[in-house]
Write an enzyme that holds these catalytic residues in place. Structure first.
Site, short mmCIF file in Angstrom:
data_model
loop_
_atom_site.label_atom_id
_atom_site.label_comp_id
_atom_site.label_asym_id
_atom_site.label_seq_id
_atom_site.Cartn_x
_atom_site.Cartn_y
_atom_site.Cartn_z
N ASP A 9 8.46 1.66 0.47
CA ASP A 9 7.01 1.72 0.48
C ASP A 9 6.44 1.74 1.90
O ASP A 9 7.05 1.16 2.80
CB ASP A 9 6.48 0.50 -0.29
CG ASP A 9 5.09 0.72 -0.84
OD1 ASP A 9 4.53 1.82 -0.63
OD2 ASP A 9 4.56 -0.20 -1.48
N ASN A 57 3.55 8.72 -9.58
CA ASN A 57 3.32 9.52 -8.37
C ASN A 57 2.84 10.94 -8.65
O ASN A 57 2.30 11.60 -7.76
CB ASN A 57 4.57 9.56 -7.48
CG ASN A 57 4.86 8.26 -6.75
OD1 ASN A 57 6.01 7.95 -6.41
ND2 ASN A 57 3.83 7.46 -6.50
C1 FPP Z 1 5.92 5.15 -0.92
O1 FPP Z 1 5.09 5.19 0.22
C2 FPP Z 1 6.90 6.19 -0.88
C3 FPP Z 1 6.96 7.25 -1.72
C4 FPP Z 1 6.02 7.47 -2.84
C5 FPP Z 1 7.98 8.30 -1.55
C6 FPP Z 1 9.32 7.87 -1.07
C7 FPP Z 1 10.02 9.07 -0.63
C8 FPP Z 1 10.80 9.19 0.47
C9 FPP Z 1 11.18 8.09 1.40
C10 FPP Z 1 11.25 10.51 0.81
C11 FPP Z 1 12.39 11.11 0.51
C12 FPP Z 1 13.42 10.72 -0.42
C13 FPP Z 1 14.55 11.43 -0.48
C14 FPP Z 1 15.58 11.08 -1.51
C15 FPP Z 1 14.81 12.54 0.42
P1 FPP Z 1 3.55 5.45 0.03
O2 FPP Z 1 3.30 6.91 0.13
O3 FPP Z 1 3.10 4.84 -1.26
O4 FPP Z 1 2.98 4.71 1.25
P2 FPP Z 1 1.57 3.98 1.34
O5 FPP Z 1 1.58 2.87 0.32
O6 FPP Z 1 1.56 3.47 2.74
O7 FPP Z 1 0.53 5.01 1.08
#
Ligand code: FPP
Length: 220
Positions: A9, A57
């Site tokens: 996250d 998501n």
């Molecule tokens: C949460 O951060 C993260 C995600 C929804 C996506 C996670 C994906 C990756 C790390 C990328 C790639 C994975 C692979 C397998 C290549 P957020 O966007 O919710 O962050 P925020 O809460 O700060 O907005």
């Protein structure tokens, strides 16, 4: 520890802090995942499960969803040779039928090519714990908890010993609901793209200090 799971996250906030598009945060997150895989291998951990895309998501902007899908597809292509060489078994859990046919085919191909790896990277994609349980319940013909677990996407995998969530949020957010019954949790304020070896070591030290009774049965 055999199995580590991570709720990666804080990619969005990492990017916003730098006045970059959110997708750059996800890109940095993918690099953090790559590093984390190596920390796990060095620590003798055999399974790493990461929450890359939840059933929720899909509600994000078209741009972010398609960007994340491209990133996944890019990860598969760019990492294929390394994963095979480093004997990493790749596996996806979640509603893979929600993904594009192209991405589904790329995933199936990578899973087949890495089937004999001895370290397993499990990527949760269009994944929700309740959804997984409902789908398992539809397959279940009755029997024990172990029989039920065989109907889950994680069939054959050990339950996670430790679940790390970065960025200061302290929720499970529908991740591995069944499998986390006896898991330890570790929360850190660090945003996922900044998660480095020092953070990893801190999480493992915290885990090592805990006494796991597993509801009566003491487990190392
Ligand atoms: C949460 O951060 C993260 C995600 C929804 C996506 C996670 C994906 C990756 C790390 C990328 C790639 C994975 C692979 C397998 C290549 P957020 O966007 O919710 O962050 P925020 O809460 O700060 O907005």
């Amino acid at each position: 520890m055999e199995h580590l799971a991570v709720i990666m996250d804080g990619n969005g906030r990492w990017a916003e802090k730098r006045h970059l598009p959110r997708l750059m945060g996800h890109r940095a997150g993918a690099e953090a995942l790559d590093r984390c895989m190596h920390y796990c291998k060095d620590a003798g951990i055999k399974y790493l499960t990461v929450y890359a895309f939840s059933t929720e998501n899909w509600k994000r902007s078209e741009e972010e969803v398609s960007g994340l899908m491209k990133l996944l597809s890019g990860f598969i292509h760019s990492k294929e040779k390394t994963l095979v060489k480093e004997r990493v078994r790749f596996r996806v859990i979640g509603r893979r039928g929600d993904l594009s046919e192209k991405l589904q085919a790329e995933i199936a191909d990578l899973e087949a090519r890495t089937a004999d790896g001895d370290f397993t990277l499990i990527v949760a994609l269009s994944y929700g714990g309740r959804d997984e349980i409902v789908r398992a319940a539809m397959k279940f013909k009755g029997g024990s908890e172990e029989d039920f677990a065989k109907c889950l996407d994680t069939a054959g995998l050990p339950d996670p010993d430790l679940i790390i969530r970065t960025s200061g949020e302290q929720r499970t957010s529908n991740f591995l609901l069944w499998q986390s019954a006896y898991s330890e949790y570790y929360f850190t304020e660090t945003l996922w793209p900044d998660f480095d070896r020092a953070e990893f070591d801190k999480a493992l030290e915290s885990y090592a200090k805990r006494e796991r009774r597993m509801g009566g049965r003491l487990k190392k």
